[in-house]
Scaffold this motif. Structure first.
Motif, PDB file in Angstrom:
ATOM      1  N   ILE A   1      65.641  83.637  37.476  1.00 10.64           N
ATOM      2  CA  ILE A   1      64.549  84.219  38.263  1.00 10.64           C
ATOM      3  C   ILE A   1      64.953  84.316  39.731  1.00 10.64           C
ATOM      4  O   ILE A   1      64.644  85.302  40.411  1.00 10.64           O
ATOM      5  N   PHE A   2      65.661  83.281  40.217  1.00 10.64           N
ATOM      6  CA  PHE A   2      66.126  83.305  41.607  1.00 10.64           C
ATOM      7  C   PHE A   2      67.065  84.494  41.826  1.00 10.64           C
ATOM      8  O   PHE A   2      66.971  85.215  42.840  1.00 10.64           O
ATOM      9  N   ALA A   3      67.957  84.728  40.840  1.00  7.00           N
ATOM     10  CA  ALA A   3      68.890  85.872  40.948  1.00  7.00           C
ATOM     11  C   ALA A   3      68.129  87.193  40.931  1.00  7.00           C
ATOM     12  O   ALA A   3      68.463  88.139  41.668  1.00  7.00           O
ATOM     13  N   MET A   4      67.070  87.237  40.081  1.00 10.18           N
ATOM     14  CA  MET A   4      66.269  88.454  40.030  1.00 10.18           C
ATOM     15  C   MET A   4      65.583  88.700  41.376  1.00 10.18           C
ATOM     16  O   MET A   4      65.491  89.841  41.842  1.00 10.18           O
TER      17      MET A   4
ATOM     18  N   ARG B   1      65.168  67.959  27.496  1.00 12.10           N
ATOM     19  CA  ARG B   1      66.022  69.113  27.194  1.00 12.10           C
ATOM     20  C   ARG B   1      65.405  70.394  27.740  1.00 12.10           C
ATOM     21  O   ARG B   1      66.104  71.240  28.330  1.00 12.10           O
ATOM     22  N   ILE B   2      64.063  70.531  27.586  1.00 15.13           N
ATOM     23  CA  ILE B   2      63.385  71.730  28.091  1.00 15.13           C
ATOM     24  C   ILE B   2      63.487  71.791  29.614  1.00 15.13           C
ATOM     25  O   ILE B   2      63.733  72.864  30.200  1.00 15.13           O
ATOM     26  N   ALA B   3      63.295  70.629  30.283  1.00 15.47           N
ATOM     27  CA  ALA B   3      63.383  70.598  31.746  1.00 15.47           C
ATOM     28  C   ALA B   3      64.767  71.020  32.216  1.00 15.47           C
ATOM     29  O   ALA B   3      64.918  71.766  33.199  1.00 15.47           O
ATOM     30  N   LEU B   4      65.805  70.552  31.512  1.00 13.83           N
ATOM     31  CA  LEU B   4      67.174  70.905  31.887  1.00 13.83           C
ATOM     32  C   LEU B   4      67.404  72.402  31.729  1.00 13.83           C
ATOM     33  O   LEU B   4      67.996  73.056  32.610  1.00 13.83           O
ATOM     34  N   ASN B   5      66.900  72.966  30.617  1.00 13.04           N
ATOM     35  CA  ASN B   5      67.073  74.405  30.396  1.00 13.04           C
ATOM     36  C   ASN B   5      66.315  75.220  31.434  1.00 13.04           C
ATOM     37  O   ASN B   5      66.807  76.248  31.925  1.00 13.04           O
ATOM     38  N   LEU B   6      65.091  74.748  31.772  1.00 11.00           N
ATOM     39  CA  LEU B   6      64.321  75.463  32.784  1.00 11.00           C
ATOM     40  C   LEU B   6      65.040  75.478  34.124  1.00 11.00           C
ATOM     41  O   LEU B   6      65.100  76.505  34.815  1.00 11.00           O
ATOM     42  N   HIS B   7      65.590  74.314  34.481  1.00  7.66           N
ATOM     43  CA  HIS B   7      66.234  74.210  35.790  1.00  7.66           C
ATOM     44  C   HIS B   7      67.560  74.977  35.835  1.00  7.66           C
ATOM     45  O   HIS B   7      67.829  75.720  36.778  1.00  7.66           O
ATOM     46  N   ASP B   8      68.379  74.783  34.801  1.00 15.01           N
ATOM     47  CA  ASP B   8      69.732  75.342  34.836  1.00 15.01           C
ATOM     48  C   ASP B   8      69.788  76.799  34.428  1.00 15.01           C
ATOM     49  O   ASP B   8      70.722  77.514  34.812  1.00 15.01           O
ATOM     50  N   LEU B   9      68.826  77.266  33.662  1.00 16.13           N
ATOM     51  CA  LEU B   9      68.901  78.633  33.152  1.00 16.13           C
ATOM     52  C   LEU B   9      67.781  79.520  33.704  1.00 16.13           C
ATOM     53  O   LEU B   9      68.035  80.490  34.407  1.00 16.13           O
ATOM     54  N   ILE B  10      66.563  79.157  33.409  1.00 18.42           N
ATOM     55  CA  ILE B  10      65.438  80.051  33.705  1.00 18.42           C
ATOM     56  C   ILE B  10      65.244  80.216  35.215  1.00 18.42           C
ATOM     57  O   ILE B  10      65.162  81.340  35.728  1.00 18.42           O
ATOM     58  N   ILE B  11      65.167  79.069  35.948  1.00 19.01           N
ATOM     59  CA  ILE B  11      64.928  79.170  37.391  1.00 19.01           C
ATOM     60  C   ILE B  11      66.059  79.914  38.080  1.00 19.01           C
ATOM     61  O   ILE B  11      65.823  80.742  38.978  1.00 19.01           O
TER      62      ILE B  11
ATOM     63  N   LEU C   1      57.708  86.185  42.287  1.00 20.03           N
ATOM     64  CA  LEU C   1      58.872  85.462  41.751  1.00 20.03           C
ATOM     65  C   LEU C   1      59.023  84.105  42.434  1.00 20.03           C
ATOM     66  O   LEU C   1      59.333  83.101  41.773  1.00 20.03           O
ATOM     67  N   ASP C   2      58.790  84.064  43.755  1.00 21.52           N
ATOM     68  CA  ASP C   2      58.846  82.778  44.475  1.00 21.52           C
ATOM     69  C   ASP C   2      57.786  81.813  43.936  1.00 21.52           C
ATOM     70  O   ASP C   2      58.044  80.610  43.746  1.00 21.52           O
ATOM     71  N   ALA C   3      56.581  82.343  43.702  1.00 22.07           N
ATOM     72  CA  ALA C   3      55.500  81.498  43.171  1.00 22.07           C
ATOM     73  C   ALA C   3      55.837  80.996  41.767  1.00 22.07           C
ATOM     74  O   ALA C   3      55.570  79.831  41.416  1.00 22.07           O
ATOM     75  N   THR C   4      56.459  81.863  40.961  1.00 19.96           N
ATOM     76  CA  THR C   4      56.852  81.457  39.607  1.00 19.96           C
ATOM     77  C   THR C   4      57.902  80.353  39.653  1.00 19.96           C
ATOM     78  O   THR C   4      57.838  79.378  38.883  1.00 19.96           O
ATOM     79  N   ILE C   5      58.866  80.492  40.547  1.00 16.90           N
ATOM     80  CA  ILE C   5      59.893  79.457  40.697  1.00 16.90           C
ATOM     81  C   ILE C   5      59.252  78.140  41.114  1.00 16.90           C
ATOM     82  O   ILE C   5      59.606  77.069  40.603  1.00 16.90           O
TER      83      ILE C   5
END
Length: 567
Positions: free
Chosen positions: A386-389, A373-383, A416-420
């Motif tokens: 950050i990409f949009a930012m 669930r955490i991986a899905l949230n990281l991929h679909d929401l957080i990343i 930001l690229d490194a964080t992604i």
């Protein structure tokens, strides 16, 4: 042979009123002999034997008496004596081993009288501090028509020889005490079985407890309880390892336990073959019939261990290791009840370990569900955010031409690229761990957990990089062994309160770091554990370093190229 043969002295019977009876018939009518037979059902075998010896000494006016119990090969396995005080008994040391006169009497189960035992060609001398003994009479004891042992009486009062009448008296007595001993054996056997079954029930509950409820040290409890119920001097629990012919000693208790605790030990191939075809406990002559690794063999040899009982921890599903019990040579062997009940105990432990494994699997599945669930949230929401930012920050370039501002925009975009990239790495690891326990990450975590669970210290684990994608199976085997050996060294030598474990893949290398906060040392001493790690590094074209200083802990770093094929 305790001075004053037993409290509650057995007085000789009055001869008056017993005309026409045999000498032993007069004694047999003594109420105290009847009491001896009755009490045998409620006392330990050792206490019953002492009462029997004391009674025989009073019948014949002997100063010293003893009973030697023999096994099915007529070897002496237990020696109980009356007449020698406790201090002298300690000074003498180990009980007789059954050679010399005693060995001859054990082999030939017949009554014998000697004027002076030193005149016998079988006499081999007395050990230091042993009281002087001259006259001797020995009578065999039969239990259910089987040779149980011999009753020995020495030093008849006044220096006289034992007579034919004494022999007839004791021979008659021996027929009755056979029944008495049998009652004591049945009673003791029943009590021992009951204690073993209680131990089985207690430990089955303890092993399936979650660690938060006090089940974290359960294997050590298993070993200590087995030692208490069996009368063993050493108990060890060996768990399976990925390496064939090796066990990992997860728990040990008794003299010399430190030589084997928390280390991998090679075991005899014949033992592995026996357990593959047979799930019964087996009795061996020595611990050397179990262990092959030189260092523990030498340490345990110094402890003079003899008879060893080994039982497989075999559940319906799989082999879960072995339970090893050993006695020192002077403490005799294990009897048939020990063998039978250790089998039962080992079976209970194996099934309890299986239940504990099922419980951990369910906990793991719950954790893996959370990771997915955490991986899905990281991929679909957080990343995505950050990409949009990052895109938004890059768009600021059109609003300024100043060098400092452009440099700052580039710096933020790079971060930001490194964080992604790191987040995607984390997502991949979470997904690979959720995919099943056979992933490399999962196997590494399992190996680390297995090695750190028995340790009374805090542990920190960190996996970095695409471990699953970058290393092949033949290199994984070396990494697993490095983790196991390195953490075993921490457990045995460091005295640490915490340990940090890191496995990282970067720039074409896998790097394993194990750091503890233990007492450290000035010079890196050579021993088999560090030598094994160095050898593994060389065989993988890698490197191995150890840094340490007193009071500042120790740091092991093992690395190897991921592109090279490990042997």
């Amino acid at each position: 042979m305790s001075s004053d043969p037993e409290s509650g002295a057995l007085a000789p019977p009055s001869v008056a009123g017993h005309h026409g009876q045999t000498p032993y018939g007069q004694w047999r009518s003594n109420a105290q002999l009847e009491s001896l037979v009755t009490r045998a059902q409620h006392e330990s075998l050792d206490a019953v034997l002492r009462r029997i010896i004391a009674f025989a000494c009073r019948m014949t006016n002997a100063r010293y008496g003893a009973i030697g119990v023999v096994d099915d090969k007529n070897s002496l396995i237990q020696f109980v004596q009356v007449g020698v005080d406790a201090e002298t008994e300690r000074e003498i040391g180990s009980p007789p081993s059954g050679i010399g006169i005693l060995g001859m009497l054990n082999r030939h189960a017949a009554a014998l009288r000697l004027h002076d035992c030193k005149d016998s060609p079988e006499f081999t001398g007395f050990p230091p501090h042993h009281p002087v003994m001259t006259t001797l009479m020995s009578v065999p004891i039969l239990v259910d028509n089987v040779h149980f042992g011999n009753l020995y009486l020495t030093n008849k009062e006044g220096g006289a020889d034992f007579t034919q009448a004494d022999e007839e008296l004791v021979v008659g007595f021996s027929r009755d005490i056979g029944i008495t001993v049998e009652n004591a054996l049945v009673s003791e056997d029943s009590h021992r079985r009951a204690r073993w079954l209680i131990a089985c029930a207690d430990l089955a509950q303890d092993l399936i407890k979650p660690s938060t409820e006090g089940g974290g040290d359960s294997l050590h409890t298993v070993a200590e309880r087995a030692m208490r119920e069996s009368g063993a001097d050493l108990v060890a629990i060996g768990l399976p390892t990925p390496e064939s012919g090796m066990v990992y000693c997860a728990a040990a208790s008794g003299d010399g336990a430190g030589a084997i605790l928390l280390r991998k030990i090679a075991i005899q191939p014949e033992l592995i073959e026996t357990f593959s075809d047979n799930r019964q406990a087996i009795l061996l002559g020595s611990l050397n019939d179990v262990f092959l690794t030189p260092e523990p063999r030498n340490a345990l040899r110094r402890a003079l261990y003899g008879t060893t009982l080994v039982a497989p921890l075999q559940s319906a599903a799989e082999n879960r290791g072995m339970l090893v019990l050993a006695r020192k040579a002077e403490n005799g062997t294990f009897n048939s009840t020990d063998v039978e009940m250790v089998e039962v105990y080992a079976t209970y432990v194996a099934f309890a370990l299986e239940l504990a494994g099922i419980h951990r699997k369910r906990q793991r599945e719950a954790v893996l569900g959370d990771r997915e669930r955490i991986a899905l949230n990281l991929h679909d929401l957080i990343i995505q955010r950050i990409f949009a930012m990052g895109i938004s920050v890059q768009s600021l370039r059109r609003f300024t031409m100043e060098a400092p501002a452009l440099e700052l925009i580039s710096s933020v975009t790079h971060e930001l690229d490194a964080t992604i990239h790191e987040l995607r790495d984390t997502v991949y690891q979470l997904e690979s761990l959720s995919a099943g326990s056979e992933s490399v990450n999962g196997r590494l975590l399992s190996a680390i957990q297995q090695a750190t669970d028995p340790l009374d210290m805090a542990s920190s684990i960190r996996l970095t990089g695409l471990v699953d994608r970058c290393i092949k199976e033949n290199l994984v085997v070396h990494v697993l062994a490095v983790l196991s050996e390195g953490l075993s060294n921490v457990a045995r030598h460091s005295g640490a309160t915490s340990v940090e474990v890191s496995v990282k893949v970067a720039r074409g290398r896998i790097i394993v770091v194990i750091a503890d906060d233990g007492h450290g040392f000035d010079n890196v001493v050579r021993h088999s554990g560090l030598d094994n790690l160095r050898q593994r590094a060389r065989s993988c074209h890698g490197r191995f370093t150890v840094t340490s200083s007193p009071g500042r802990g120790t740091r092991l770093v093992w690395s190897a190229p991921t592109a090279l094929t490990a042997p």
